[in-house]
Design a protein around this motif. Structure first.
Motif, PDB file in Angstrom:
ATOM      1  N   THR A 278     -19.816 -66.713  35.275  1.00 46.20           N
ATOM      2  CA  THR A 278     -20.621 -65.567  34.851  1.00 46.20           C
ATOM      3  C   THR A 278     -20.975 -65.651  33.375  1.00 46.20           C
ATOM      4  O   THR A 278     -22.087 -65.314  32.963  1.00 46.20           O
ATOM      5  CB  THR A 278     -19.858 -64.255  35.121  1.00 46.20           C
TER       6      THR A 278
ATOM      7  N   VAL B 278     -24.009 -67.778  32.945  1.00 47.70           N
ATOM      8  CA  VAL B 278     -25.240 -67.125  33.399  1.00 47.70           C
ATOM      9  C   VAL B 278     -25.718 -66.121  32.354  1.00 47.70           C
ATOM     10  O   VAL B 278     -26.912 -66.059  32.033  1.00 47.70           O
ATOM     11  CB  VAL B 278     -25.014 -66.415  34.753  1.00 47.70           C
TER      12      VAL B 278
ATOM     13  N   ILE C 218     -29.345 -66.161  30.121  1.00 41.52           N
ATOM     14  CA  ILE C 218     -30.279 -65.031  30.046  1.00 41.52           C
ATOM     15  C   ILE C 218     -30.583 -64.706  28.586  1.00 41.52           C
ATOM     16  O   ILE C 218     -31.737 -64.499  28.200  1.00 41.52           O
ATOM     17  CB  ILE C 218     -29.690 -63.800  30.765  1.00 41.52           C
TER      18      ILE C 218
ATOM     19  N   THR D  62     -19.281 -58.613  40.833  1.00 38.24           N
ATOM     20  CA  THR D  62     -20.271 -59.614  41.193  1.00 38.24           C
ATOM     21  C   THR D  62     -19.684 -60.739  42.027  1.00 38.24           C
ATOM     22  O   THR D  62     -20.323 -61.234  42.960  1.00 38.24           O
ATOM     23  CB  THR D  62     -20.914 -60.218  39.936  1.00 38.24           C
TER      24      THR D  62
ATOM     25  N   THR E 210     -31.633 -57.714  25.640  1.00 39.61           N
ATOM     26  CA  THR E 210     -30.783 -57.185  26.711  1.00 39.61           C
ATOM     27  C   THR E 210     -31.308 -55.889  27.311  1.00 39.61           C
ATOM     28  O   THR E 210     -31.014 -55.578  28.470  1.00 39.61           O
ATOM     29  CB  THR E 210     -29.351 -56.948  26.207  1.00 39.61           C
TER      30      THR E 210
ATOM     31  N   GLU F 209     -36.918 -57.071  32.069  1.00 38.95           N
ATOM     32  CA  GLU F 209     -36.645 -58.332  32.756  1.00 38.95           C
ATOM     33  C   GLU F 209     -35.180 -58.749  32.618  1.00 38.95           C
ATOM     34  O   GLU F 209     -34.504 -59.046  33.614  1.00 38.95           O
ATOM     35  CB  GLU F 209     -37.550 -59.440  32.211  1.00 38.95           C
ATOM     36  N   SER F 210     -34.667 -58.782  31.374  1.00 31.04           N
ATOM     37  CA  SER F 210     -33.290 -59.211  31.150  1.00 31.04           C
ATOM     38  C   SER F 210     -32.292 -58.187  31.678  1.00 31.04           C
ATOM     39  O   SER F 210     -31.253 -58.555  32.245  1.00 31.04           O
ATOM     40  CB  SER F 210     -33.042 -59.450  29.661  1.00 31.04           C
TER      41      SER F 210
ATOM     42  N   LYS G 258     -32.589 -56.254  34.171  1.00 28.51           N
ATOM     43  CA  LYS G 258     -32.517 -56.398  35.632  1.00 28.51           C
ATOM     44  C   LYS G 258     -31.614 -57.565  36.019  1.00 28.51           C
ATOM     45  O   LYS G 258     -30.800 -57.467  36.950  1.00 28.51           O
ATOM     46  CB  LYS G 258     -33.922 -56.606  36.203  1.00 28.51           C
ATOM     47  N   LYS G 259     -31.725 -58.680  35.292  1.00 34.52           N
ATOM     48  CA  LYS G 259     -30.891 -59.856  35.575  1.00 34.52           C
ATOM     49  C   LYS G 259     -29.423 -59.569  35.282  1.00 34.52           C
ATOM     50  O   LYS G 259     -28.533 -59.969  36.037  1.00 34.52           O
ATOM     51  CB  LYS G 259     -31.367 -61.048  34.735  1.00 34.52           C
ATOM     52  N   LEU G 260     -29.164 -58.865  34.180  1.00 34.73           N
ATOM     53  CA  LEU G 260     -27.790 -58.550  33.807  1.00 34.73           C
ATOM     54  C   LEU G 260     -27.182 -57.533  34.775  1.00 34.73           C
ATOM     55  O   LEU G 260     -26.012 -57.643  35.158  1.00 34.73           O
ATOM     56  CB  LEU G 260     -27.736 -58.023  32.376  1.00 34.73           C
TER      57      LEU G 260
ATOM     58  N   ALA H  81     -27.896 -57.263  37.818  1.00 34.05           N
ATOM     59  CA  ALA H  81     -27.617 -57.986  39.061  1.00 34.05           C
ATOM     60  C   ALA H  81     -26.250 -58.657  39.000  1.00 34.05           C
ATOM     61  O   ALA H  81     -25.657 -58.983  40.042  1.00 34.05           O
ATOM     62  CB  ALA H  81     -28.703 -59.027  39.321  1.00 34.05           C
TER      63      ALA H  81
END
Length: 338
Positions: A57, A60, A64, A222, A291, A295-296, A298-300, A302
């Motif tokens: 994690t 990842v 990002i 996660t 952050t 866009e970011s 949403k990724k974080l 997730a």
């Protein structure tokens, strides 16, 4: 000075002024410490140190951030994994780096709150050797049991543990991880005896619960969401004070008979302690913009990370408070490194 130079023409005067200006800039750069003379060098690469192996994690999250920072600053961000000694190898590398904003650390609760209380000869001081830049966000864990175990709430789990003192256990990825700390806090606040079982990593700890080798785990949300969705694990309660976006139907442990229970891990960016405040502020502004961008974020999210927008000073206060709280927990629980 001009009379000494005996400047007689306008052209000569302009030439002399240019020379004097160049000399002044040179002298100023020589007078500044290296951390300020070379800070924010345009186009120079930024190293983002991840003190854990690639693929997790942390990795990842770093990718990002790297993409967003590169886009905002126009400077390439390179992720360098420096695992070892519970994040001490990578953390100490950043602590000893030139404080000019070009070497940063992806720190966490483990590196900055747990390590100083678990290791006597830590090669860095988490509070004195770093300049907190930005809190990326906080992460919940979730108490899970095997689906075959007939337990459906935190209250039932506590009753089961008390009926089987010293028999029920929980798995985790190592002493000092959020999984380990959440379990120790739960034991203290419920006055129960649950056996701590460390595994080499979270994947192995999770498989141990699925197989029934152990009865429970305070897992990163996660890492187990797919097993929950597949019906292999049953979530009982999340460790944060609020519900988790990945598990909106699961109540916090604090709402299920353990009032005040709260344990969240976190990720943050740190620079070496003598990094100029202007550089820290600039990096903080950029990272917070990244952050909190749709866009970011949403990724974080997730990944189960609730993003934050703290200033460097607010983040520093947060780190100090978390360090003190985790230190107290470790001392009360008496846990030792694996």
């Amino acid at each position: 000075m001009y009379s000494q130079l005996n400047i007689r023409t306008a052209a000569a005067r302009r030439t002399a002024l240019k020379a004097l200006a160049a000399t002044a800039v040179s002298v100023t750069m020589m007078a500044l410490p290296p951390s300020q003379a070379h800070a924010q060098t345009p186009g120079r690469m930024i190293e983002l140190i991840v003190p854990f192996p690639a693929g997790g994690t942390n990795d990842v999250v770093a990718r990002i951030l790297a993409d967003g920072i590169t886009s905002e600053l126009g400077q390439k961000v390179v992720i360098i994994n420096k695992p070892g000694a519970s994040a001490a190898v990578g953390s100490s590398y950043v602590a000893r780096s030139t404080p000019d904003g070009h070497v940063l650390l992806l720190g966490s609760q483990g590196s900055h709150s747990a390590n100083p209380y678990l290791f006597k000869s830590l090669p860095y001081d988490p509070l004195k050797d770093f300049a907190p830049v930005a809190l990326i966000g906080k992460v919940n864990n979730v108490l899970v049991v095997p689906s075959a175990l007939p337990i459906r709430s935190v209250g039932e789990y506590v009753a089961y543990v008390r009926a089987n003192p010293g028999v029920v256990n929980f798995s985790h990825a190592g002493v000092g991880t959020s999984m380990s700390l959440a379990g120790e806090l739960f034991k203290l606040q419920t006055a129960t005896r649950i056996v701590s079982i460390p595994y080499p990593g979270s994947a192995q700890a999770t498989l141990a619960v699925i197989s029934g080798e152990v009865q429970s785990m305070f897992a990163n949300t996660t890492s187990v969401i797919q097993h929950i969705q597949a019906g292999k694990l049953r979530p009982l309660g999340v460790t944060g004070a609020l519900r988790d976006g990945l598990l909106p139907d699961v109540k916090p442990i604090a709402e299920q008979g353990v009032p005040g229970f709260a344990m969240q891990s976190w990720f943050g960016i740190f620079a070496p302690v003598q990094t100029p405040p202007t550089v820290v502020e600039r990096l903080s502004s950029v990272i917070r913009k990244v952050t909190t961008s749709p866009e970011s974020a949403k990724k974080l999210e997730a990944l189960g990370i609730a993003t934050s927008n703290m200033s460097p000073r607010e983040f520093q206060d947060f780190v100090y408070a978390d360090n003190a709280a985790i230190g107290q927990l470790i001392q009360r629980s008496g846990i030792k490194p694996d």
